[in-house]
Scaffold this motif. Sequence first.
Motif, PDB file in Angstrom:
ATOM      1  N   VAL A 247       2.661   4.695  16.954  1.00  0.00           N
ATOM      2  CA  VAL A 247       2.198   4.676  15.659  1.00  0.00           C
ATOM      3  C   VAL A 247       1.917   6.034  14.820  1.00  0.00           C
ATOM      4  CG1 VAL A 247      -0.403   4.223  15.961  1.00  0.00           C
ATOM      5  CG2 VAL A 247       0.611   3.389  13.869  1.00  0.00           C
ATOM      6  N   ALA A 248       2.073   7.030  15.696  1.00  0.00           N
ATOM      7  CA  ALA A 248       1.397   8.359  15.336  1.00  0.00           C
ATOM      8  C   ALA A 248       2.849   8.966  14.591  1.00  0.00           C
ATOM      9  CB  ALA A 248       1.314   9.310  16.345  1.00  0.00           C
ATOM     10  N   GLU A 249       3.814   8.537  14.426  1.00  0.00           N
ATOM     11  CA  GLU A 249       4.925   9.078  13.660  1.00  0.00           C
ATOM     12  C   GLU A 249       4.874   8.501  12.208  1.00  0.00           C
ATOM     13  OE1 GLU A 249       8.452   5.828  13.930  1.00  0.00           O
ATOM     14  OE2 GLU A 249       7.913   6.661  16.004  1.00  0.00           O
ATOM     15  N   HIS A 250       4.054   7.407  11.963  1.00  0.00           N
ATOM     16  CA  HIS A 250       3.632   7.018  10.822  1.00  0.00           C
ATOM     17  C   HIS A 250       2.399   7.890  10.152  1.00  0.00           C
ATOM     18  CE1 HIS A 250       6.751   4.338  11.274  1.00  0.00           C
ATOM     19  NE2 HIS A 250       6.171   3.484  12.108  1.00  0.00           N
ATOM     20  N   TYR A 251       1.895   8.491  10.933  1.00  0.00           N
ATOM     21  CA  TYR A 251       0.516   9.215  10.319  1.00  0.00           C
ATOM     22  C   TYR A 251       0.806  10.819  10.058  1.00  0.00           C
ATOM     23  CZ  TYR A 251      -4.413  10.265  10.218  1.00  0.00           C
ATOM     24  OH  TYR A 251      -5.600  10.650   9.795  1.00  0.00           O
ATOM     25  N   ALA A 252       0.074  11.140   8.999  1.00  0.00           N
ATOM     26  CA  ALA A 252       0.459  12.582   8.302  1.00  0.00           C
ATOM     27  C   ALA A 252      -0.037  13.488   9.436  1.00  0.00           C
ATOM     28  CB  ALA A 252      -0.194  12.861   7.063  1.00  0.00           C
ATOM     29  N   GLY A 253       0.745  14.374  10.134  1.00  0.00           N
ATOM     30  CA  GLY A 253       0.376  15.211  10.764  1.00  0.00           C
ATOM     31  C   GLY A 253       0.439  14.796  12.363  1.00  0.00           C
ATOM     32  N   GLY A 254       0.928  13.650  12.656  1.00  0.00           N
ATOM     33  CA  GLY A 254       1.448  13.202  13.986  1.00  0.00           C
ATOM     34  C   GLY A 254       0.178  12.808  14.829  1.00  0.00           C
TER      35      GLY A 254
ATOM     36  N   ALA B 192       4.050   4.875   4.578  1.00  0.00           N
ATOM     37  CA  ALA B 192       4.571   3.739   4.517  1.00  0.00           C
ATOM     38  C   ALA B 192       5.998   3.701   5.312  1.00  0.00           C
ATOM     39  CB  ALA B 192       5.053   3.288   3.073  1.00  0.00           C
ATOM     40  N   PRO B 193       6.095   2.884   6.449  1.00  0.00           N
ATOM     41  CA  PRO B 193       7.324   3.034   7.244  1.00  0.00           C
ATOM     42  C   PRO B 193       8.314   2.058   6.720  1.00  0.00           C
ATOM     43  CG  PRO B 193       5.478   1.583   8.421  1.00  0.00           C
ATOM     44  CD  PRO B 193       4.961   2.077   7.037  1.00  0.00           C
ATOM     45  N   GLY B 194       8.180   1.194   5.950  1.00  0.00           N
ATOM     46  CA  GLY B 194       9.430   0.439   5.245  1.00  0.00           C
ATOM     47  C   GLY B 194       9.642  -0.892   5.912  1.00  0.00           C
ATOM     48  N   TYR B 195       8.745  -1.021   7.133  1.00  0.00           N
ATOM     49  CA  TYR B 195       8.960  -2.355   7.797  1.00  0.00           C
ATOM     50  C   TYR B 195       7.292  -2.748   8.468  1.00  0.00           C
ATOM     51  CZ  TYR B 195       9.125   1.111  11.524  1.00  0.00           C
ATOM     52  OH  TYR B 195       9.099   2.076  12.162  1.00  0.00           O
ATOM     53  N   SER B 196       7.238  -3.970   8.823  1.00  0.00           N
ATOM     54  CA  SER B 196       5.909  -4.219   9.236  1.00  0.00           C
ATOM     55  C   SER B 196       6.255  -4.389  10.900  1.00  0.00           C
ATOM     56  CB  SER B 196       5.740  -5.854   8.905  1.00  0.00           C
ATOM     57  OG  SER B 196       4.297  -6.081   9.341  1.00  0.00           O
TER      58      SER B 196
ATOM     59  N   LEU C 267       0.840  -2.787  11.128  1.00  0.00           N
ATOM     60  CA  LEU C 267       1.131  -1.952  10.035  1.00  0.00           C
ATOM     61  C   LEU C 267       1.939  -2.529   8.931  1.00  0.00           C
ATOM     62  CD1 LEU C 267       0.328   0.964   9.067  1.00  0.00           C
ATOM     63  CD2 LEU C 267       2.264   1.908  10.328  1.00  0.00           C
ATOM     64  N   THR C 268       1.560  -2.606   7.921  1.00  0.00           N
ATOM     65  CA  THR C 268       2.646  -3.046   6.885  1.00  0.00           C
ATOM     66  C   THR C 268       3.603  -2.435   6.142  1.00  0.00           C
ATOM     67  OG1 THR C 268       1.250  -2.978   5.119  1.00  0.00           O
ATOM     68  CG2 THR C 268       0.924  -4.912   6.321  1.00  0.00           C
ATOM     69  N   GLU C 269       4.651  -2.698   5.487  1.00  0.00           N
ATOM     70  CA  GLU C 269       5.644  -2.043   4.973  1.00  0.00           C
ATOM     71  C   GLU C 269       5.010  -0.982   4.141  1.00  0.00           C
ATOM     72  OE1 GLU C 269       5.380  -5.542   4.102  1.00  0.00           O
ATOM     73  OE2 GLU C 269       6.885  -6.442   5.555  1.00  0.00           O
ATOM     74  N   ASP C 270       3.963  -1.373   3.417  1.00  0.00           N
ATOM     75  CA  ASP C 270       3.435   0.045   2.635  1.00  0.00           C
ATOM     76  C   ASP C 270       2.207   0.828   3.059  1.00  0.00           C
ATOM     77  OD1 ASP C 270       1.427  -1.868   2.993  1.00  0.00           O
ATOM     78  OD2 ASP C 270       1.097  -2.206   0.624  1.00  0.00           O
ATOM     79  N   GLY C 271       2.181   0.659   4.387  1.00  0.00           N
ATOM     80  CA  GLY C 271       1.257   1.751   5.195  1.00  0.00           C
ATOM     81  C   GLY C 271      -0.059   1.159   5.306  1.00  0.00           C
ATOM     82  N   ALA C 272      -0.439  -0.193   4.664  1.00  0.00           N
ATOM     83  CA  ALA C 272      -1.820  -0.606   4.780  1.00  0.00           C
ATOM     84  C   ALA C 272      -2.032  -1.368   6.300  1.00  0.00           C
ATOM     85  CB  ALA C 272      -1.952  -1.943   3.953  1.00  0.00           C
ATOM     86  N   ILE C 273      -3.470  -1.469   6.783  1.00  0.00           N
ATOM     87  CA  ILE C 273      -3.520  -2.008   8.118  1.00  0.00           C
ATOM     88  C   ILE C 273      -4.161  -3.434   7.795  1.00  0.00           C
ATOM     89  CG2 ILE C 273      -5.197  -1.813  10.028  1.00  0.00           C
ATOM     90  CD1 ILE C 273      -5.351   1.172   9.911  1.00  0.00           C
ATOM     91  N   THR C 274      -3.263  -4.451   8.447  1.00  0.00           N
ATOM     92  CA  THR C 274      -3.922  -5.691   8.232  1.00  0.00           C
ATOM     93  C   THR C 274      -4.241  -6.199   9.758  1.00  0.00           C
ATOM     94  OG1 THR C 274      -1.692  -6.663   8.404  1.00  0.00           O
ATOM     95  CG2 THR C 274      -2.634  -6.069   6.094  1.00  0.00           C
TER      96      THR C 274
END
Length: 125
Positions: A36-43, A110-114, A76-83
């Motif tokens: 999941v760190a690849e989708h977080y700013a700063g790694g 936002a990763p673009g996929y869930s 992690l949803t398409e828009d970067g939200a946590i559900t």
Amino acid sequence: MKFKHILAGALLAFFSTGAFAQTTKPAAAQVGKLPVAEHYAGGQDSLVAQLQRSIQYPALAKRNRMQGQCIVGFTLTEDGAITNAKILKEIGGGTGQEALRVVKLLKFKAPGYSQQYSVPVSFKL
């Protein structure tokens, strides 16, 4: 007499292998690559640092000197939200709820996929 030699050899082997097992890092210090760190700013380093900054050690866990790792799973949803965030592993004393709270504060790109992920949250006094 033969039994004493066998027992002495077994004890020597047991204690000598235990000395070599101490050379690895402690389990709390070993953190593998978090997908999941690849989708977080700063790694990953930034993600782990943010988790550690945000933790407020629960009073009950602190009083009972509880340490360890909690694992929180989420989608992690398409828009970067946590559900669907939930506690997968906790050590007690309110640490699971605190780990859940801290993970919900994270902001992802936002990763673009869930996708489902899990994040370990370390508690160390």
